[in-house]
Design an enzyme around this catalytic site. Sequence first.
Site, short mmCIF file in Angstrom:
data_model
loop_
_atom_site.label_atom_id
_atom_site.label_comp_id
_atom_site.label_asym_id
_atom_site.label_seq_id
_atom_site.Cartn_x
_atom_site.Cartn_y
_atom_site.Cartn_z
N SER A 113 79.83 101.38 43.63
CA SER A 113 79.89 100.29 44.63
C SER A 113 81.30 100.18 45.18
O SER A 113 82.08 101.14 45.12
CB SER A 113 79.43 98.98 43.99
OG SER A 113 79.25 97.99 44.98
N ASN A 114 81.66 99.04 45.75
CA ASN A 114 83.01 98.83 46.30
C ASN A 114 83.44 97.40 46.02
O ASN A 114 82.73 96.64 45.36
CB ASN A 114 83.02 99.15 47.80
CG ASN A 114 81.98 98.34 48.53
OD1 ASN A 114 82.03 97.13 48.55
ND2 ASN A 114 81.00 99.02 49.12
N HIS A 115 84.58 97.00 46.56
CA HIS A 115 85.17 95.70 46.19
C HIS A 115 84.67 94.52 47.01
O HIS A 115 85.21 93.43 46.89
CB HIS A 115 86.70 95.78 46.30
CG HIS A 115 87.32 96.70 45.30
ND1 HIS A 115 87.29 96.45 43.96
CD2 HIS A 115 87.95 97.89 45.45
CE1 HIS A 115 87.89 97.43 43.31
NE2 HIS A 115 88.30 98.33 44.20
N SER A 116 83.66 94.70 47.85
CA SER A 116 83.21 93.56 48.66
C SER A 116 82.61 92.48 47.76
O SER A 116 81.72 92.74 46.95
CB SER A 116 82.15 94.04 49.65
OG SER A 116 81.57 92.92 50.29
N ALA A 162 79.53 95.78 53.09
CA ALA A 162 80.22 97.06 52.95
C ALA A 162 79.19 98.05 52.39
O ALA A 162 78.88 98.04 51.20
CB ALA A 162 81.41 96.91 52.02
#
Length: 410
Positions: A217-220, A283
């Site tokens: 995943s990502n930091h959103s 994101a």
Amino acid sequence: MAITLLTHKRIVLAVTGSIAVYKAVDLASKLTQAGALVDVIMTDAAQQFVTPLTFQSVTGRPVYTDLWQTDNSGGLPTHIAHVGLGEGADLLAVIPATANTIAKLAFGFADDVLSVTALAARCPLLIVPAMDGGMYSHQAVQANLGTLAMRGAYIIEPEEGRFASGLVGKGRLPETPTLIGHIRRCLAQQHGSLLNRHVVITAGGTREAIDPVRFVSNHSSGKQGYALAQAAIDAGAIVTLISTVNLPTPIGTTLIPVNSAQEMQAAVLETCQHADALIMAAAVADFRPATVADQKIKKKEDTEGLTVEMTRNPDILLSVKQRREELHLPRVVVGFAAESEHLLDNAQSKLQRKALDLLVANDITATDAGFGSDDNRVVILDKDGGTQRLELQSKERVSEIIIERVATLL
Ligand code: PMT
């Protein structure tokens, strides 16, 4: 914290005799802090639980208790207050509302400041019942609430839980954030700039499964997307929020929880068939693991690493672009761009390639904005070549500006 929609709004808060009055004190305080002008009316029974001075202290305004009192103590003289209070008000909120007051309002009684004000007022009437579960479910109370609903009153269902009596049932007053959420929704439905418009918003980083317990995943954090949903609700819109995160959902929003980009794409294409606007703040991962292991991948004693082959995810905005060519909906599409270099050039090319009406570009290398923070600093590009630079400010305020741009385009 100030809330734009509530700033300078005149809210008449009518408080009746229930132990839940203590929650109304907190509500009056939070509404005042948010910028509203709160005039409190208390019935005789309410004053058995809390004194008028308590409400006067948190609102900084006089409290109205007695229809016959000529001394106004700084407020409207009470003999005209019942007309004046209702006339200038944006909302009359009866919180908590007892069975007795609900009956009086349904039958049009006029024997105290509250009931007389309710008859004189022309603003929306919001009622939040709070009473013992047996009383709330009684046919008489339900019939009276039905009468008020038919006349257009906005009625909030009480919550289930334990009462002061020790009994358990439905009849508890919701907590302040929920009450404020309903008040916002009720006010917005009077004259919001997106009234009756359907807006779809995406939030959070997509989660691309590797195996049943792991994902990429990502930091959103979803904060920007949720702030957009609240701003759209405040503008009177019908809001669908497609989200990968678990934050408190703005009252009035329809939530569609998703995990992966593929799930998000399916939800976006389905909801956008009837939407006026789409705002893609999520994101979305450009790649996902090519295969998802059925079982948890175990570490093996003889291997140091693990290679996960990735494959391209669909581009959701490109699929929306294709659909728009047939359906001409959504009429407005807004993308976001998270860039770590060449912010404006990259943003401009995304705006064109994805056929967007607006593109909100943020520099994700900034430590005080973008992913995870409460604030954002963005540039809004439009398809006619215009740019609007928004200096560092709360994601709530950034969202209000984006929503106003969407309303103008619609
Ligand atoms: O959630 P927060 O912590 O509050 O942070 C907010 C944010 C930084 C995530 C947000 O402001 C933001 O920039 N969101 C977009 C992030 C992103 O995916 O940017 P992108 O440049 O990779 O994508 C451009 C646009 O295409 C985006 O609207 C994206 O939703 C969309 N996209 C991207 C990939 C893909 N496969 N399909 C898409 O539709």
